[in-house]
Design a protein around this motif. Structure first.
Motif, PDB file in Angstrom:
ATOM      1  N   VAL A 286       0.853  -1.179   0.000  1.00  0.00           N
ATOM      2  CA  VAL A 286       0.000   0.000   0.000  1.00  0.00           C
ATOM      3  C   VAL A 286       0.897   1.238   0.000  1.00  0.00           C
ATOM      4  N   ARG A 287       0.581   2.171  -0.861  1.00  0.00           N
ATOM      5  CA  ARG A 287       1.324   3.436  -0.950  1.00  0.00           C
ATOM      6  C   ARG A 287       0.863   4.376   0.156  1.00  0.00           C
ATOM      7  N   ILE A 288       1.826   5.132   0.681  1.00  0.00           N
ATOM      8  CA  ILE A 288       1.527   6.155   1.685  1.00  0.00           C
ATOM      9  C   ILE A 288       2.220   7.437   1.254  1.00  0.00           C
ATOM     10  N   VAL A 289       1.457   8.511   1.104  1.00  0.00           N
ATOM     11  CA  VAL A 289       2.044   9.834   0.953  1.00  0.00           C
ATOM     12  C   VAL A 289       1.865  10.476   2.314  1.00  0.00           C
TER      13      VAL A 289
ATOM     14  N   PRO B 247       6.996  12.810   2.033  1.00  0.00           N
ATOM     15  CA  PRO B 247       7.624  11.521   1.777  1.00  0.00           C
ATOM     16  C   PRO B 247       6.615  10.531   1.189  1.00  0.00           C
ATOM     17  N   GLU B 248       7.058   9.784   0.201  1.00  0.00           N
ATOM     18  CA  GLU B 248       6.261   8.697  -0.367  1.00  0.00           C
ATOM     19  C   GLU B 248       6.855   7.398   0.142  1.00  0.00           C
TER      20      GLU B 248
ATOM     21  N   ARG C  39      10.844   3.956   2.408  1.00  0.00           N
ATOM     22  CA  ARG C  39      10.815   5.187   1.612  1.00  0.00           C
ATOM     23  C   ARG C  39      10.905   4.831   0.130  1.00  0.00           C
ATOM     24  N   ALA C  40      10.042   5.426  -0.687  1.00  0.00           N
ATOM     25  CA  ALA C  40      10.025   5.150  -2.117  1.00  0.00           C
ATOM     26  C   ALA C  40      10.306   6.402  -2.946  1.00  0.00           C
ATOM     27  N   GLY C  41      10.240   7.564  -2.303  1.00  0.00           N
ATOM     28  CA  GLY C  41      10.477   8.789  -3.055  1.00  0.00           C
ATOM     29  C   GLY C  41       9.899   9.987  -2.328  1.00  0.00           C
TER      30      GLY C  41
END
Length: 163
Positions: free
Chosen positions: A121-124, A156-157, A140-142
């Protein structure tokens, strides 16, 4: 259900905590929790100043609330979007932060996501919450760049594995 609630927190709260699907009757309390969050004071305040969790939102999204089982006191909530998989909202009441409510919600979210066939699941993230998310296993993805006037700061993504 797995519980991350500490026994000290359970005693302090004076009751057991449950997680249930939020409904239309919860929207005012959800909105108050968002707007009252100390995490959104100072430069972050405009982000939530007029924010409203409406009836349409809880009817069309998977919104789950952590509540006191005897008092139905709202302690926190999250919203999971399935397509694309993302945590849209997650808030814990200021006075119970550190008691394990956030971890309990993340455990529930993982179960829901897994049950829906998701692997992550993505989290911004709100910048001050990044440490919480990495502490529960997100990586951390970006970075999502600021998008004025709605969001005035980079965020943070992260990616949260659910398996």
């Amino acid at each position: 259900m797995r519980s991350g609630i500490t026994s000290r927190a359970r005693r302090a709260l004076g009751e057991d905590i449950g997680i249930r699907r939020a409904g239309v009757r919860d929207t005012k309390r959800l909105t108050r929790l968002v707007r009252a969050s100390r995490a959104y004071e100072g430069p972050y305040a405009p982000m939530v100043a007029g924010y409203r969790v409406g009836h349409d939102y809880v009817e069309t999204h998977r919104v789950f609330a952590a509540v006191g089982e005897t008092t139905d006191r709202l302690l926190g909530f999250y919203s999971l979007i399935l397509d694309p998989p993302e945590i849209d909202l997650m808030f814990v009441a200021d006075d119970v932060q550190g008691a394990g409510i956030g971890r309990l919600l993340i455990g529930h979210l993982r179960d829901e996501a897994r049950g829906a066939g998701l692997s992550e699941v993505r989290i911004v993230s709100h910048p001050p919450a990044e440490g919480f998310y990495t502490g529960v296993g997100a990586r951390r993805a970006g970075t999502v760049r600021a998008a004025p006037p709605a969001v005035m700061w980079d965020r943070p993504e992260l990616v949260l594995p659910v398996g």
